[in-house]
Write a protein that holds these residues in place. Sequence first.
Motif, PDB file in Angstrom:
ATOM      1  N   VAL A 184      36.500  19.929   5.767  1.00 43.07           N
ATOM      2  CA  VAL A 184      35.111  19.475   5.854  1.00 43.07           C
ATOM      3  C   VAL A 184      35.020  18.019   5.381  1.00 43.07           C
ATOM      4  O   VAL A 184      35.930  17.499   4.739  1.00 43.07           O
ATOM      5  CB  VAL A 184      34.174  20.354   4.991  1.00 43.07           C
ATOM      6  CG1 VAL A 184      34.137  21.775   5.527  1.00 43.07           C
ATOM      7  CG2 VAL A 184      34.593  20.330   3.533  1.00 43.07           C
ATOM      8  N   SER A 215      35.459  28.736  -2.486  1.00 46.17           N
ATOM      9  CA  SER A 215      34.387  28.232  -1.626  1.00 46.17           C
ATOM     10  C   SER A 215      33.731  26.986  -2.226  1.00 46.17           C
ATOM     11  O   SER A 215      32.508  26.862  -2.239  1.00 46.17           O
ATOM     12  CB  SER A 215      33.327  29.314  -1.373  1.00 46.17           C
ATOM     13  OG  SER A 215      32.511  28.929  -0.286  1.00 46.17           O
ATOM     14  N   TYR A 251      30.505  19.933   8.482  1.00 47.57           N
ATOM     15  CA  TYR A 251      31.617  20.551   9.220  1.00 47.57           C
ATOM     16  C   TYR A 251      31.400  20.297  10.712  1.00 47.57           C
ATOM     17  O   TYR A 251      30.386  20.719  11.275  1.00 47.57           O
ATOM     18  CB  TYR A 251      31.697  22.052   8.948  1.00 47.57           C
ATOM     19  CG  TYR A 251      32.768  22.746   9.756  1.00 47.57           C
ATOM     20  CD1 TYR A 251      34.119  22.507   9.514  1.00 47.57           C
ATOM     21  CD2 TYR A 251      32.436  23.633  10.780  1.00 47.57           C
ATOM     22  CE1 TYR A 251      35.109  23.125  10.251  1.00 47.57           C
ATOM     23  CE2 TYR A 251      33.412  24.264  11.528  1.00 47.57           C
ATOM     24  CZ  TYR A 251      34.753  23.990  11.266  1.00 47.57           C
ATOM     25  OH  TYR A 251      35.732  24.607  12.014  1.00 47.57           O
ATOM     26  N   TYR A 311      38.608  25.743   5.630  1.00 48.10           N
ATOM     27  CA  TYR A 311      38.348  24.749   6.670  1.00 48.10           C
ATOM     28  C   TYR A 311      38.346  23.329   6.087  1.00 48.10           C
ATOM     29  O   TYR A 311      38.044  23.113   4.906  1.00 48.10           O
ATOM     30  CB  TYR A 311      37.000  25.012   7.343  1.00 48.10           C
ATOM     31  CG  TYR A 311      36.997  26.204   8.277  1.00 48.10           C
ATOM     32  CD1 TYR A 311      37.279  26.042   9.632  1.00 48.10           C
ATOM     33  CD2 TYR A 311      36.701  27.478   7.805  1.00 48.10           C
ATOM     34  CE1 TYR A 311      37.268  27.124  10.489  1.00 48.10           C
ATOM     35  CE2 TYR A 311      36.696  28.568   8.660  1.00 48.10           C
ATOM     36  CZ  TYR A 311      36.981  28.389  10.009  1.00 48.10           C
ATOM     37  OH  TYR A 311      36.977  29.475  10.852  1.00 48.10           O
ATOM     38  N   TYR A 368      33.268  29.078   5.219  1.00 44.30           N
ATOM     39  CA  TYR A 368      34.034  27.858   5.491  1.00 44.30           C
ATOM     40  C   TYR A 368      35.288  27.747   4.630  1.00 44.30           C
ATOM     41  O   TYR A 368      35.956  26.703   4.646  1.00 44.30           O
ATOM     42  CB  TYR A 368      33.159  26.623   5.269  1.00 44.30           C
ATOM     43  CG  TYR A 368      32.018  26.531   6.249  1.00 44.30           C
ATOM     44  CD1 TYR A 368      32.231  26.109   7.561  1.00 44.30           C
ATOM     45  CD2 TYR A 368      30.720  26.867   5.866  1.00 44.30           C
ATOM     46  CE1 TYR A 368      31.184  26.022   8.469  1.00 44.30           C
ATOM     47  CE2 TYR A 368      29.667  26.779   6.766  1.00 44.30           C
ATOM     48  CZ  TYR A 368      29.911  26.365   8.058  1.00 44.30           C
ATOM     49  OH  TYR A 368      28.879  26.294   8.960  1.00 44.30           O
ATOM     50  N   ILE A 389      26.233  21.425   6.310  1.00 45.82           N
ATOM     51  CA  ILE A 389      26.321  22.819   5.860  1.00 45.82           C
ATOM     52  C   ILE A 389      25.911  23.013   4.407  1.00 45.82           C
ATOM     53  O   ILE A 389      25.668  24.146   3.986  1.00 45.82           O
ATOM     54  CB  ILE A 389      27.754  23.372   6.062  1.00 45.82           C
ATOM     55  CG1 ILE A 389      28.763  22.577   5.226  1.00 45.82           C
ATOM     56  CG2 ILE A 389      28.136  23.366   7.536  1.00 45.82           C
ATOM     57  CD1 ILE A 389      30.178  23.166   5.256  1.00 45.82           C
TER      58      ILE A 389
END
Length: 457
Positions: free
Chosen positions: A337, A317, A350, A335, A332, A355
């Motif tokens: 970003v 993360s 994002y 994902y 997230y 975020i």
Amino acid sequence: MNDYKEIRQRYLAGESQRSIAKSIGISRNTVKKYCKGDTVPWERKTPERQATVVTDDVLAFIASCLSEDEKEGLRKQQHTARRIFDRLVAEKDFTGGESTIRRIVSELKNKRPKAFIPLQFDPGEAMQVDWGEATIYLKGEKLIINLFCARLCYSCRPVVLAYRRQNEESFLDAFVKTFEILGGITSRVIFDNGKVAVKEGFGAHARMQEGYSALSAHYGFEAVFCNPAEGHEKGLVEGLVGWARRNICVPVPHVESIDELNTLLLHRCLNYEKHQVRGRKNSVGILFHEEALYFSPLPRYIFETAKCTSVRVSALSTVRFRTNTYSVPVKYVGYEVSVKGYPETIEVHYKGSLISVHERQMGKNQTSYHLEDYMPLLETRPRAVFDAAPVKQNVPPEVLAELKENTKSQDNVISILQLYAEKQTIKNRIEDPVIVSPVDLHKYDELRIGKEVKIVE
């Protein structure tokens, strides 16, 4: 001088040279030299004798040695007077003394200072910028910070901003803030050939970095670059760097953040408006109000100064920017970003939504964790709490030791960690920075006077 006066007066009165010399007690030759006023005692005849060993060929050889040094530009590999003397003896059969060569070399090196043309700028025409350094205490730690210094060429109004790094993000951010503080844009900006602005070349042949090129296009100013080693071409701002160090950073500032330091810098620059620069008709503040009328207006769109990149959130993360790592909420993971690097902060977005925000790490291979980013994961894996890096980075060691020893329930541990996470969230709450520009109170007088004139008409 008294003797000269007496000689002249007595000679003009008709006394003979012999009598004057005898009564005063000086040589008849001296009386003869001064009695008619053709020669005066305060002038000294310049000696015209020239050393016979110092020929034009010898002088040309010495000059060529010094010219060669200047061309090579190697500060630690230059001709000394001794080396030139040795070469003259070996190559030119020089028969004079070394002291003669030392004297000539000293005279040639101590050239007269260069002459410069005085410059004059119209209101709103140009602004000079430069970088400098100063020492401060940031959160009790002594460190060297970079000062972005800008100065208007007409009014001499200064703007000084502090940054921990002298990189492109800081450079562009400084311009945006400077224009906001001044309330407008000058026609030209004069800078040296620093790499943050120049990709290659120098002076009139410099090629701008893409970021600086885009900035100058957006704000509509002409970027002018100085010639190498020609600091006088931006002498106003050169003096500002030293002024900022001596007047703002003495005594050495103790601050908790760069923002606090910049507030101090802004306050001192505003106070400088009371100052009147030697040779100027009015104070800096009055001239600045005159000059502001000639600025180009600020564009509605605020130029994006951040370094932007797209990355995929790792299984831990985290995202990586430059050489450092920053956490994002665990939801997230996996994902794509966007990461924006500003001078003092790192923002993670994002799909257009912000975020995560971190204080930018200035070292290498460092990691910044937000505890709240990992709380959903810690709630499901409570056994990992005391070994989790986000916990150890954000919770004091003595608190963790107390929890480990006295707290039996994992739920209680998670609840306490949740309190720390909420506290950190409040501390790192994102607020839009608002730059408050100085208010020109003279505008109200202008409006009032204009209204009265209109009524009279």
